[in-house]
Motif scaffolding. Structure first.
Motif, PDB file in Angstrom:
ATOM      1  N   GLU A 100      -9.800  -8.268   2.206  1.00  0.00           N
ATOM      2  CA  GLU A 100      -9.237  -7.093   2.870  1.00  0.00           C
ATOM      3  C   GLU A 100      -9.162  -7.260   4.378  1.00  0.00           C
ATOM      4  O   GLU A 100      -8.412  -6.546   5.053  1.00  0.00           O
ATOM      5  CB  GLU A 100     -10.074  -5.855   2.541  1.00  0.00           C
ATOM      6  CG  GLU A 100     -10.051  -5.467   1.062  1.00  0.00           C
ATOM      7  CD  GLU A 100     -10.932  -4.269   0.788  1.00  0.00           C
ATOM      8  OE1 GLU A 100     -11.560  -3.769   1.754  1.00  0.00           O
ATOM      9  OE2 GLU A 100     -10.991  -3.832  -0.376  1.00  0.00           O
ATOM     10  N   HIS A 101      -9.938  -8.197   4.927  1.00  0.00           N
ATOM     11  CA  HIS A 101     -10.050  -8.296   6.383  1.00  0.00           C
ATOM     12  C   HIS A 101      -9.551  -9.620   6.953  1.00  0.00           C
ATOM     13  O   HIS A 101      -9.616  -9.806   8.175  1.00  0.00           O
ATOM     14  CB  HIS A 101     -11.514  -8.109   6.802  1.00  0.00           C
ATOM     15  CG  HIS A 101     -12.129  -6.854   6.293  1.00  0.00           C
ATOM     16  ND1 HIS A 101     -11.817  -5.609   6.785  1.00  0.00           N
ATOM     17  CD2 HIS A 101     -13.038  -6.640   5.300  1.00  0.00           C
ATOM     18  CE1 HIS A 101     -12.506  -4.682   6.148  1.00  0.00           C
ATOM     19  NE2 HIS A 101     -13.252  -5.272   5.229  1.00  0.00           N
ATOM     20  N   ASN A 138       0.869  -1.160   0.000  1.00  0.00           N
ATOM     21  CA  ASN A 138       0.000   0.000   0.000  1.00  0.00           C
ATOM     22  C   ASN A 138       0.913   1.218   0.000  1.00  0.00           C
ATOM     23  O   ASN A 138       1.398   1.647   1.043  1.00  0.00           O
ATOM     24  CB  ASN A 138      -0.905  -0.006   1.229  1.00  0.00           C
ATOM     25  CG  ASN A 138      -2.078   0.934   1.079  1.00  0.00           C
ATOM     26  OD1 ASN A 138      -2.150   1.700   0.116  1.00  0.00           O
ATOM     27  ND2 ASN A 138      -2.994   0.898   2.026  1.00  0.00           N
TER      28      ASN A 138
END
Length: 451
Positions: free
Chosen positions: A404-405, A198
Motif C-alpha cells: 500500500e505504501h 480505488n
C-alpha cells in the motif's frame, strides 16, 4: 371506452328503440285499430321504423369498425416508423373527411413528439459519453438500464448488462453495487487487467414509468489521491532542501577552513578528527539532499519511436553487468515482435532499471534460496491500443501492508534505501501519459501502461 364496449352500447340502444317501436304499435293496435284510417295502421309504421333503425344501426356499426381500423392502422404505422401514412381528406362524406383530417393531425403530432424524444435521448447519450465520470443505471433486479463508455472502461468490461457479470472479476464490487441504496457513498478497491483502482461510488435514484432505478456515478480516485500526495511531498522536499542546504553549506565551508588552520600548529589529532567528522557529515547531508532533489526535477519527456524488443534486451544486459554475481535468468516476450513504443526512451529506461534492480535484490534477499531466479518482461498491445509492459519476478511476495505504501516518496523497507525509486518511476510514467501499478498475487508483477 374500448371497441367492444362501444358495440355493446350501440346494440343496447338499437334494441331499446326496437322495443319502444313494438310497444307503441301494440298499444295503438290494442286501443282501437278499427277506428283509425288505413294510412294510420300501426303495423306498417312499426315495421318501417324498425327497418330504418336497423339500417342506421348497420351503418353506424360499419362506420365504427372502419374508424377503429384506421386508428389501429395509424398506431401500427407510428410503431414501425412509417411516415408515409396519410388518410384521404378529399372524400365527399363530411364525417369521414373530418375524421381523416383529425387522424392525419394526430399522426403529425405523434411523429413530432417521437422525433423530439429520440433527439433528446441522443443528446443525453452524447452528454453521458462526454463526461469523465462513469455512470451506471440499475433497476432493483440488478439489470443495467443505461451506462456510458467511461463506466465500461473503469470496470474493464466490453459488455455490461447485469451487475452479476462483475462477480467473475470482482465479487466484492458486485456485492456492494447490488446492495447500495440512495444516498450511499462507497469507496471500493478494485482490480482489473488495466490495473488497480480505488472506485468512489455515489448513489441516487429515480422512478421512470413506475420503474425504480438507481443511478451510480463511478470515479477512480487513485489518481486524485496520488497527485495530491505527490504535490505535498514535492512542496515538503523543496522546503527541506532549502533549509538543509542553508545550514549545511556554511558548516562545510567552516570545517574546511578549520582543517586548514589545524595544519598551522593547532592540536591536529583531536581537533582534526572532530573537524573531519563535521566535514564528512556535512558532505553526506549535501549528497542526501541532492538525491532527493532529483525527485522534484524530473525533465520533461521527449518522446520518440523505438522498438520494445531491442530496448528490453538492452535493459536486461545492463542489469546483468550491474549485478554479475546474481543468478538470474531473464525472459523477454514481445507480441507482436515489432511492437513500437512512443515515449522518452531514457526516462522509461530509468523506470525499467529501477524495477529490474528491485527484482534482482528481492530474489537475492530470499532466505535459503539456492535455485536460479527468473525475471520475465512481457510486452503487448491491449484492445484499447495501449502498450502494456509487465515486469515479473519469482522472488518473495510484497506483503499487503507494505504494498500500500511502496509508491509513497521516501518510504522504504531496505536498509540504506532512499525510498524514491518507485516514486520517481510513478512520476515519470505520469509525465509520459501512462501509469505504473503493482498487480496483486504471485509472481510479483509491476505493470507499465502507456496510453
Amino acid at each position: 371506452m374500448n371497441r367492444s364496449s362501444c358495440i355493446r352500447t350501440l346494440y343496447t340502444a338499437l334494441f331499446g328503440l326496437l322495443c319502444l317501436a313494438a310497444g307503441a304499435a301494440w298499444t295503438l293496435h290494442a286501443a282501437d285499430v278499427g277506428t283509425l284510417p288505413a294510412w294510420l295502421h300501426p303495423l306498417p309504421w312499426a315495421l318501417g321504423l324498425t327497418a330504418c333503425i336497423l339500417l342506421v344501426g348497420v351503418k353506424l356499426h360499419r362506420l365504427q369498425r372502419r374508424h377503429a381500423r384506421q386508428v389501429l392502422f395509424l398506431l401500427d404505422a407510428i410503431d414501425n416508423d412509417d411516415h408515409s401514412i396519410h388518410f384521404p381528406e378529399d372524400t365527399r362524406d363530411t364525417d369521414t373527411r373530418l375524421v381523416n383530417q383529425a387522424l392525419n393531425r394526430i399522426a403529425r403530432i405523434l411523429y413530432k413528439v417521437k422525433n423530439e424524444t429520440a433527439q433528446q435521448e441522443k443528446y443525453y447519450e452524447l452528454i453521458l459519453e462526454c463526461v469523465n465520470t462513469g455512470i451506471v443505471v440499475l433497476d432493483d433486479n440488478g439489470a443495467v438500464y443505461q451506462k456510458n463508455n467511461e463506466a465500461l472502461r473503469l470496470l474493464g468490461l466490453n459488455v455490461f448488462t447485469h451487475v452479476n457479470q462483475l462477480r467473475r472479476v470482482a465479487p466484492l464490487l458486485a456485492t456492494r453495487l447490488s446492495a447500495c441504496r440512495r444516498g450511499d457513498t462507497l469507496q471500493i478497491p478494485f482490480h482489473n487487467e488495466r490495473g488497480s483502482l480505488n472506485l468512489l461510488v455515489r448513489v441516487s435514484d429515480i422512478t421512470i414509468r413506475q420503474r425504480h432505478l438507481r443511478i451510480l456515478t463511478l470515479n477512480d480516485i487513485n489518481n486524485e489521491l496520488d497527485e495530491k500526495e505527490i504535490d505535498s511531498w514535492i512542496r515538503l522536499t523543496r522546503v527541506l532542501t532549502h533549509e538543509i542546504m542553508n545550514s549545511v553549506t556554511p558548516i562545510t565551508s567552516l570545517s574546511d577552513t578549520l582543517l586548514q588552520l589545524t595544519a598551522d600548529g593547532a592540536p591536529q589529532e583531536e581537533i582534526g578528527n572532530g573537524l573531519r567528522t563535521i566535514s564528512q557529515t556535512g558532505k553526506g547531508l549535501l549528497a542526501f539532499v541532492e538525491s532527493y532533489r532529483k525527485f522534484t526535477h524530473i525533465p520533461t519527456p521527449a518522446p520518440s519511436l523505438f522498438y520494445l524488443r531491442g530496448f528490453l534486451q538492452r535493459m536486461t544486459e545492463l542489469a546483468r553487468h550491474q549485478y554479475p554475481q546474481a543468478r538470474i535468468a531473464f525472459r523477454i516476450d514481445v507480441r507482436p515482435d515489432d511492437l513500437i513504443l512512443h515515449a522518452d526512451e531514457g526516462l522509461v529506461g530509468q523506470v525499467l532499471t529501477n524495477l529490474l534492480k528491485n527484482a534482482i535484490q528481492a530474489i537475492g534477499s530470499e532466505p535459503g534460496r539456492e535455485s536460479e531466479g527468473h525475471i520475465c518482461l512481457h510486452a503487448r498491445c491491449d484492445e484499447t491500443e495501449a502498450v502494456i509492459v509487465d515486469v515479473s519476478n519469482d522472488g518473495p511476495a510484497i506483503p499487503p501492508d507494505v504494498a500500500e505504501h511502496i509508491f509513497i516518496p521516501f518510504f522504504t523497507t531496505k536498509e540504506g534505501g532512499s525510498g524514491i525509486g518507485l516514486s520517481i518511476s510513478r512520476q515519470i510514467m505520469r509525465l509520459s501519459g501512462g501509469s505504473i501499478s503493482l498487480l496483486p498475487g504471485l509472481p510479483t508483477t509491476f505493470r507499465l501502461r502507456f496510453d
